[in-house]
Design a protein around this motif. Structure first.
Motif, PDB file in Angstrom:
ATOM      1  N   ALA A  30      34.434  22.998 -12.550  1.00  0.00           N
ATOM      2  CA  ALA A  30      34.129  23.989 -13.583  1.00  0.00           C
ATOM      3  C   ALA A  30      32.859  23.650 -14.350  1.00  0.00           C
ATOM      4  CB  ALA A  30      35.295  24.118 -14.547  1.00  0.00           C
ATOM      5  N   CYS A  31      32.615  22.355 -14.592  1.00  0.00           N
ATOM      6  CA  CYS A  31      31.515  22.003 -15.497  1.00  0.00           C
ATOM      7  C   CYS A  31      30.636  20.859 -15.003  1.00  0.00           C
ATOM      8  CB  CYS A  31      32.123  21.703 -16.857  1.00  0.00           C
ATOM      9  SG  CYS A  31      31.307  20.517 -17.858  1.00  0.00           S
ATOM     10  N   ASN A  32      31.059  20.153 -13.981  1.00  0.00           N
ATOM     11  CA  ASN A  32      30.316  19.052 -13.350  1.00  0.00           C
ATOM     12  C   ASN A  32      30.331  17.736 -14.116  1.00  0.00           C
ATOM     13  OD1 ASN A  32      28.835  18.244 -11.007  1.00  0.00           O
ATOM     14  ND2 ASN A  32      27.071  18.008 -12.319  1.00  0.00           N
ATOM     15  N   PHE A  33      30.649  17.740 -15.391  1.00  0.00           N
ATOM     16  CA  PHE A  33      30.682  16.504 -16.173  1.00  0.00           C
ATOM     17  C   PHE A  33      32.034  16.313 -16.841  1.00  0.00           C
ATOM     18  CE2 PHE A  33      26.100  17.614 -16.491  1.00  0.00           C
ATOM     19  CZ  PHE A  33      25.590  16.484 -15.855  1.00  0.00           C
ATOM     20  N   ALA A  40      23.873  23.246  -3.778  1.00  0.00           N
ATOM     21  CA  ALA A  40      25.293  23.508  -3.992  1.00  0.00           C
ATOM     22  C   ALA A  40      25.702  23.022  -5.384  1.00  0.00           C
ATOM     23  CB  ALA A  40      26.112  22.799  -2.922  1.00  0.00           C
ATOM     24  N   HIS A  41      26.536  23.792  -6.041  1.00  0.00           N
ATOM     25  CA  HIS A  41      27.099  23.445  -7.348  1.00  0.00           C
ATOM     26  C   HIS A  41      26.035  23.380  -8.442  1.00  0.00           C
ATOM     27  CE1 HIS A  41      29.710  21.005 -10.154  1.00  0.00           C
ATOM     28  NE2 HIS A  41      30.461  22.033  -9.833  1.00  0.00           N
ATOM     29  N   ARG A  42      24.935  24.071  -8.248  1.00  0.00           N
ATOM     30  CA  ARG A  42      23.893  24.110  -9.277  1.00  0.00           C
ATOM     31  C   ARG A  42      23.810  25.512  -9.833  1.00  0.00           C
ATOM     32  NH1 ARG A  42      19.786  20.161 -10.161  1.00  0.00           N
ATOM     33  NH2 ARG A  42      20.515  18.326  -9.097  1.00  0.00           N
ATOM     34  N   ARG A  43      23.602  25.590 -11.104  1.00  0.00           N
ATOM     35  CA  ARG A  43      23.472  26.882 -11.766  1.00  0.00           C
ATOM     36  C   ARG A  43      22.006  27.282 -11.769  1.00  0.00           C
ATOM     37  NH1 ARG A  43      22.752  29.430 -16.755  1.00  0.00           N
ATOM     38  NH2 ARG A  43      24.447  30.795 -17.378  1.00  0.00           N
ATOM     39  N   ALA A  44      21.740  28.500 -11.352  1.00  0.00           N
ATOM     40  CA  ALA A  44      20.372  29.018 -11.397  1.00  0.00           C
ATOM     41  C   ALA A  44      20.046  29.345 -12.854  1.00  0.00           C
ATOM     42  CB  ALA A  44      20.237  30.251 -10.523  1.00  0.00           C
ATOM     43  N   LEU A  45      19.000  28.733 -13.370  1.00  0.00           N
ATOM     44  CA  LEU A  45      18.636  28.917 -14.774  1.00  0.00           C
ATOM     45  C   LEU A  45      17.530  29.951 -14.922  1.00  0.00           C
ATOM     46  CD1 LEU A  45      18.449  25.180 -15.891  1.00  0.00           C
ATOM     47  CD2 LEU A  45      20.326  26.770 -16.285  1.00  0.00           C
ATOM     48  N   MET A  80      14.199  31.271 -17.079  1.00  0.00           N
ATOM     49  CA  MET A  80      13.084  30.534 -17.676  1.00  0.00           C
ATOM     50  C   MET A  80      13.446  30.094 -19.096  1.00  0.00           C
ATOM     51  SD  MET A  80      10.156  29.157 -17.456  1.00  0.00           S
ATOM     52  CE  MET A  80       9.353  29.817 -16.030  1.00  0.00           C
ATOM     53  N   GLU A  81      14.081  30.981 -19.832  1.00  0.00           N
ATOM     54  CA  GLU A  81      14.491  30.680 -21.206  1.00  0.00           C
ATOM     55  C   GLU A  81      15.446  29.482 -21.247  1.00  0.00           C
ATOM     56  OE1 GLU A  81      17.248  33.518 -23.244  1.00  0.00           O
ATOM     57  OE2 GLU A  81      15.444  33.854 -24.472  1.00  0.00           O
ATOM     58  N   GLU A  82      16.424  29.453 -20.329  1.00  0.00           N
ATOM     59  CA  GLU A  82      17.373  28.341 -20.266  1.00  0.00           C
ATOM     60  C   GLU A  82      16.689  27.049 -19.824  1.00  0.00           C
ATOM     61  OE1 GLU A  82      21.330  31.037 -19.181  1.00  0.00           O
ATOM     62  OE2 GLU A  82      20.107  30.178 -17.577  1.00  0.00           O
ATOM     63  N   SER A  83      15.740  27.175 -18.910  1.00  0.00           N
ATOM     64  CA  SER A  83      14.990  26.002 -18.442  1.00  0.00           C
ATOM     65  C   SER A  83      14.187  25.378 -19.581  1.00  0.00           C
ATOM     66  CB  SER A  83      14.032  26.388 -17.308  1.00  0.00           C
ATOM     67  OG  SER A  83      14.745  26.828 -16.184  1.00  0.00           O
ATOM     68  N   ILE A  84      13.540  26.225 -20.362  1.00  0.00           N
ATOM     69  CA  ILE A  84      12.757  25.732 -21.504  1.00  0.00           C
ATOM     70  C   ILE A  84      13.688  25.061 -22.514  1.00  0.00           C
ATOM     71  CG2 ILE A  84      11.330  26.437 -23.472  1.00  0.00           C
ATOM     72  CD1 ILE A  84      10.224  28.674 -21.581  1.00  0.00           C
ATOM     73  N   TRP A  85      14.825  25.685 -22.766  1.00  0.00           N
ATOM     74  CA  TRP A  85      15.816  25.124 -23.695  1.00  0.00           C
ATOM     75  C   TRP A  85      16.239  23.720 -23.243  1.00  0.00           C
ATOM     76  CZ3 TRP A  85      17.993  25.449 -28.294  1.00  0.00           C
ATOM     77  CH2 TRP A  85      19.269  24.942 -28.507  1.00  0.00           C
ATOM     78  N   LEU A  86      16.571  23.583 -21.964  1.00  0.00           N
ATOM     79  CA  LEU A  86      16.978  22.267 -21.441  1.00  0.00           C
ATOM     80  C   LEU A  86      15.840  21.259 -21.518  1.00  0.00           C
ATOM     81  CD1 LEU A  86      19.262  22.930 -18.351  1.00  0.00           C
ATOM     82  CD2 LEU A  86      19.889  22.107 -20.619  1.00  0.00           C
ATOM     83  N   LEU A  87      14.644  21.710 -21.229  1.00  0.00           N
ATOM     84  CA  LEU A  87      13.478  20.832 -21.321  1.00  0.00           C
ATOM     85  C   LEU A  87      13.323  20.308 -22.748  1.00  0.00           C
ATOM     86  CD1 LEU A  87      10.751  19.639 -20.289  1.00  0.00           C
ATOM     87  CD2 LEU A  87       9.720  21.818 -20.932  1.00  0.00           C
ATOM     88  N   VAL A  88      13.424  21.194 -23.719  1.00  0.00           N
ATOM     89  CA  VAL A  88      13.276  20.807 -25.126  1.00  0.00           C
ATOM     90  C   VAL A  88      14.390  19.836 -25.530  1.00  0.00           C
ATOM     91  CG1 VAL A  88      13.399  21.684 -27.496  1.00  0.00           C
ATOM     92  CG2 VAL A  88      11.937  22.822 -25.818  1.00  0.00           C
ATOM     93  N   LEU A  89      15.629  20.148 -25.158  1.00  0.00           N
ATOM     94  CA  LEU A  89      16.734  19.242 -25.487  1.00  0.00           C
ATOM     95  C   LEU A  89      16.544  17.879 -24.830  1.00  0.00           C
ATOM     96  CD1 LEU A  89      19.993  21.421 -25.324  1.00  0.00           C
ATOM     97  CD2 LEU A  89      18.598  20.820 -27.313  1.00  0.00           C
ATOM     98  N   ARG A  90      16.095  17.887 -23.580  1.00  0.00           N
ATOM     99  CA  ARG A  90      15.902  16.615 -22.858  1.00  0.00           C
ATOM    100  C   ARG A  90      14.783  15.798 -23.494  1.00  0.00           C
ATOM    101  NH1 ARG A  90      15.445  12.300 -20.103  1.00  0.00           N
ATOM    102  NH2 ARG A  90      16.054  12.228 -17.916  1.00  0.00           N
ATOM    103  N   ALA A 128      24.870  25.007 -23.835  1.00  0.00           N
ATOM    104  CA  ALA A 128      24.806  23.542 -23.885  1.00  0.00           C
ATOM    105  C   ALA A 128      26.185  22.950 -24.146  1.00  0.00           C
ATOM    106  CB  ALA A 128      23.822  23.091 -24.958  1.00  0.00           C
ATOM    107  N   LYS A 129      26.967  23.605 -24.976  1.00  0.00           N
ATOM    108  CA  LYS A 129      28.323  23.124 -25.259  1.00  0.00           C
ATOM    109  C   LYS A 129      29.216  23.289 -24.027  1.00  0.00           C
ATOM    110  CE  LYS A 129      32.188  23.566 -28.402  1.00  0.00           C
ATOM    111  NZ  LYS A 129      32.646  24.070 -29.675  1.00  0.00           N
ATOM    112  N   GLN A 130      29.118  24.426 -23.367  1.00  0.00           N
ATOM    113  CA  GLN A 130      29.934  24.707 -22.188  1.00  0.00           C
ATOM    114  C   GLN A 130      29.733  23.647 -21.102  1.00  0.00           C
ATOM    115  OE1 GLN A 130      29.045  28.500 -20.404  1.00  0.00           O
ATOM    116  NE2 GLN A 130      30.145  28.020 -18.533  1.00  0.00           N
ATOM    117  N   TYR A 131      28.492  23.209 -20.924  1.00  0.00           N
ATOM    118  CA  TYR A 131      28.182  22.225 -19.882  1.00  0.00           C
ATOM    119  C   TYR A 131      28.161  20.792 -20.420  1.00  0.00           C
ATOM    120  CZ  TYR A 131      27.506  25.978 -16.638  1.00  0.00           C
ATOM    121  OH  TYR A 131      27.732  27.065 -15.834  1.00  0.00           O
TER     122      TYR A 131
END
Length: 199
Positions: free
Chosen positions: A23-26, A74-79, A81-91, A138-141
Protein backbone atom coordinates in the motif's frame (compact mmCIF):
# COMPACT_ATOMS: atom_id res chain seq x y z
CA UNK A 1 11.22 -22.16 10.08
CA UNK A 2 9.20 -22.61 6.89
CA UNK A 3 6.04 -20.66 6.16
CA UNK A 4 3.93 -23.83 6.45
CA UNK A 5 5.19 -24.30 10.01
CA UNK A 6 3.93 -20.91 11.19
CA UNK A 7 0.68 -20.70 13.11
CA UNK A 8 -2.28 -18.65 11.87
CA UNK A 9 -1.44 -15.64 14.06
CA UNK A 10 2.10 -15.47 12.63
CA UNK A 11 0.77 -15.80 9.07
CA UNK A 12 -1.67 -12.98 9.75
CA UNK A 13 1.18 -10.73 10.92
CA UNK A 14 3.14 -11.51 7.75
CA UNK A 15 0.02 -10.84 5.65
CA UNK A 16 -0.43 -7.47 7.39
CA UNK A 17 3.21 -6.52 6.73
CA UNK A 18 2.88 -7.46 3.04
CA UNK A 19 -0.36 -5.51 2.63
CA UNK A 20 1.08 -2.45 4.33
CA UNK A 21 4.24 -2.52 2.20
CA UNK A 22 2.25 -2.91 -1.00
CA UNK A 23 0.00 0.00 0.00
CA UNK A 24 2.72 2.49 0.90
CA UNK A 25 6.17 0.87 0.37
CA UNK A 26 7.51 2.00 3.77
CA UNK A 27 7.05 0.61 7.24
CA UNK A 28 8.63 2.57 10.05
CA UNK A 29 8.88 1.96 13.74
CA UNK A 30 7.69 5.56 14.18
CA UNK A 31 4.38 4.94 12.37
CA UNK A 32 3.62 1.32 13.22
CA UNK A 33 5.94 -0.34 15.70
CA UNK A 34 4.05 -3.67 15.71
CA UNK A 35 4.30 -4.11 11.93
CA UNK A 36 7.92 -2.97 11.90
CA UNK A 37 8.83 -5.52 14.59
CA UNK A 38 6.90 -8.26 12.75
CA UNK A 39 8.71 -7.39 9.50
CA UNK A 40 12.07 -7.77 11.23
CA UNK A 41 11.03 -10.98 12.98
CA UNK A 42 9.79 -12.64 9.76
CA UNK A 43 12.46 -11.14 7.53
CA UNK A 44 13.47 -14.47 5.96
CA UNK A 45 9.89 -15.28 4.94
CA UNK A 46 9.33 -11.80 3.56
CA UNK A 47 12.59 -11.84 1.59
CA UNK A 48 11.55 -15.15 0.05
CA UNK A 49 8.02 -13.92 -0.73
CA UNK A 50 9.15 -10.75 -2.48
CA UNK A 51 11.97 -12.52 -4.37
CA UNK A 52 9.29 -14.52 -6.16
CA UNK A 53 8.02 -11.32 -7.78
CA UNK A 54 11.52 -9.91 -8.33
CA UNK A 55 11.49 -7.33 -5.54
CA UNK A 56 13.95 -6.79 -2.72
CA UNK A 57 12.78 -6.65 0.88
CA UNK A 58 15.08 -4.30 2.79
CA UNK A 59 15.53 -3.33 6.41
CA UNK A 60 17.44 -0.26 7.57
CA UNK A 61 17.90 -0.81 11.29
CA UNK A 62 19.73 2.48 11.71
CA UNK A 63 16.64 4.50 10.74
CA UNK A 64 14.18 1.73 11.67
CA UNK A 65 12.62 1.49 8.21
CA UNK A 66 11.46 -1.52 6.20
CA UNK A 67 10.82 -1.02 2.48
CA UNK A 68 10.59 -2.64 -0.91
CA UNK A 69 12.87 -2.07 -3.85
CA UNK A 70 11.35 -3.10 -7.14
CA UNK A 71 13.05 -3.54 -10.47
CA UNK A 72 12.19 -1.16 -13.27
CA UNK A 73 9.18 1.04 -12.67
CA UNK A 74 7.09 -1.57 -10.84
CA UNK A 75 5.52 -0.27 -7.62
CA UNK A 76 6.43 3.33 -8.42
CA UNK A 77 3.98 6.16 -8.45
CA UNK A 78 4.06 8.42 -11.48
CA UNK A 79 4.51 11.95 -10.13
CA UNK A 80 3.28 15.17 -11.62
CA UNK A 81 5.80 17.99 -12.05
CA UNK A 82 4.25 19.72 -9.04
CA UNK A 83 4.69 16.58 -6.88
CA UNK A 84 8.24 16.11 -8.15
CA UNK A 85 9.16 19.67 -7.19
CA UNK A 86 7.54 19.18 -3.77
CA UNK A 87 9.60 16.03 -3.14
CA UNK A 88 12.75 17.74 -4.36
CA UNK A 89 12.19 20.64 -1.94
CA UNK A 90 11.45 18.30 0.98
CA UNK A 91 14.51 16.19 0.17
CA UNK A 92 16.76 19.26 -0.05
CA UNK A 93 15.46 20.55 3.29
CA UNK A 94 15.90 17.08 4.80
CA UNK A 95 19.57 17.03 3.72
CA UNK A 96 20.19 20.54 5.03
CA UNK A 97 18.49 19.97 8.37
CA UNK A 98 19.68 16.49 9.29
CA UNK A 99 23.28 17.60 9.71
CA UNK A 100 24.12 17.60 13.38
CA UNK A 101 21.08 15.59 14.48
CA UNK A 102 21.15 12.24 16.26
CA UNK A 103 19.97 9.29 14.16
CA UNK A 104 16.81 9.04 16.25
CA UNK A 105 15.85 12.66 15.63
CA UNK A 106 13.82 13.81 12.66
CA UNK A 107 14.67 17.03 10.82
CA UNK A 108 12.03 19.73 11.16
CA UNK A 109 11.01 22.49 8.81
CA UNK A 110 8.17 24.99 8.48
CA UNK A 111 5.81 26.03 5.72
CA UNK A 112 7.70 29.35 5.57
CA UNK A 113 11.00 27.54 4.96
CA UNK A 114 9.39 25.44 2.23
CA UNK A 115 8.04 28.58 0.55
CA UNK A 116 11.48 30.19 0.82
CA UNK A 117 13.06 27.16 -0.89
CA UNK A 118 10.48 27.39 -3.69
CA UNK A 119 11.39 31.06 -4.09
CA UNK A 120 15.13 30.24 -4.11
CA UNK A 121 14.50 27.66 -6.87
CA UNK A 122 12.50 30.25 -8.84
CA UNK A 123 9.32 28.18 -8.54
CA UNK A 124 5.78 29.53 -8.33
CA UNK A 125 4.43 29.92 -4.81
CA UNK A 126 2.17 27.21 -3.39
CA UNK A 127 -1.53 27.95 -3.05
CA UNK A 128 -3.18 26.83 0.19
CA UNK A 129 -5.15 24.01 -1.48
CA UNK A 130 -2.04 22.75 -3.27
CA UNK A 131 -0.04 22.86 -0.06
CA UNK A 132 -2.74 20.91 1.75
CA UNK A 133 -2.84 18.25 -0.99
CA UNK A 134 0.95 17.90 -1.09
CA UNK A 135 1.28 17.62 2.69
CA UNK A 136 -1.40 14.89 2.64
CA UNK A 137 0.55 13.07 -0.07
CA UNK A 138 3.73 13.24 2.02
CA UNK A 139 1.84 11.92 5.04
CA UNK A 140 0.22 9.10 3.05
CA UNK A 141 3.62 7.84 1.88
CA UNK A 142 5.22 8.39 5.31
CA UNK A 143 7.67 11.02 4.06
CA UNK A 144 6.64 13.97 6.24
CA UNK A 145 3.97 14.98 8.70
CA UNK A 146 2.50 18.34 9.72
CA UNK A 147 2.63 18.67 13.51
CA UNK A 148 0.30 21.65 13.88
CA UNK A 149 -3.46 21.86 13.31
CA UNK A 150 -3.34 24.94 11.11
CA UNK A 151 -1.23 24.96 7.96
CA UNK A 152 0.07 28.47 8.64
CA UNK A 153 3.51 29.83 7.74
CA UNK A 154 4.79 28.76 11.17
CA UNK A 155 3.36 25.21 10.91
CA UNK A 156 6.03 22.66 11.74
CA UNK A 157 6.65 19.74 9.40
CA UNK A 158 8.60 16.70 10.53
CA UNK A 159 10.69 15.17 7.73
CA UNK A 160 11.09 11.40 7.96
CA UNK A 161 14.19 9.42 7.02
CA UNK A 162 12.11 7.68 4.34
CA UNK A 163 12.72 10.79 2.19
CA UNK A 164 16.31 9.64 1.68
CA UNK A 165 15.02 6.32 0.33
CA UNK A 166 12.11 7.70 -1.68
CA UNK A 167 14.31 10.25 -3.45
CA UNK A 168 17.85 8.88 -3.68
CA UNK A 169 20.85 10.78 -5.03
CA UNK A 170 20.29 9.68 -8.63
CA UNK A 171 16.61 10.62 -8.50
CA UNK A 172 17.57 13.93 -6.92
CA UNK A 173 19.80 14.69 -9.94
CA UNK A 174 16.98 13.66 -12.29
CA UNK A 175 14.56 15.96 -10.44
CA UNK A 176 17.03 18.84 -10.81
CA UNK A 177 17.20 18.18 -14.57
CA UNK A 178 13.42 18.07 -14.83
CA UNK A 179 13.20 21.25 -12.78
CA UNK A 180 15.62 23.01 -15.13
CA UNK A 181 13.54 21.87 -18.14
CA UNK A 182 10.43 23.20 -16.43
CA UNK A 183 12.11 26.56 -15.77
CA UNK A 184 13.28 26.85 -19.40
CA UNK A 185 9.78 26.08 -20.71
CA UNK A 186 8.30 28.65 -18.37
CA UNK A 187 10.82 31.31 -19.52
CA UNK A 188 10.10 30.50 -23.19
CA UNK A 189 6.35 30.78 -22.57
CA UNK A 190 6.87 34.11 -20.78
CA UNK A 191 8.99 35.40 -23.69
CA UNK A 192 6.39 34.28 -26.24
CA UNK A 193 3.63 35.95 -24.24
CA UNK A 194 5.67 39.19 -24.06
CA UNK A 195 6.26 39.09 -27.83
CA UNK A 196 2.56 38.51 -28.50
CA UNK A 197 1.66 41.50 -26.32
CA UNK A 198 4.21 43.65 -28.15
CA UNK A 199 2.56 42.90 -31.53
Amino acid sequence: MKLEELNEEERERIRSVIQSLLACNFLTREHDAALYIAARRYREHLVEYFQVIGWEFRVDERYEIVWLLSTGMAHRRALTMEESIWLLVLRLLYEEKRTGLNLSEFPMTTVAEIRAKYLALDMPDLKKTTLLRLTQLAKQYRLADVLDRELSEEARIRLFHTLALAVDGEELSDLYRRLETYRQRREENDEEAAEDEAH
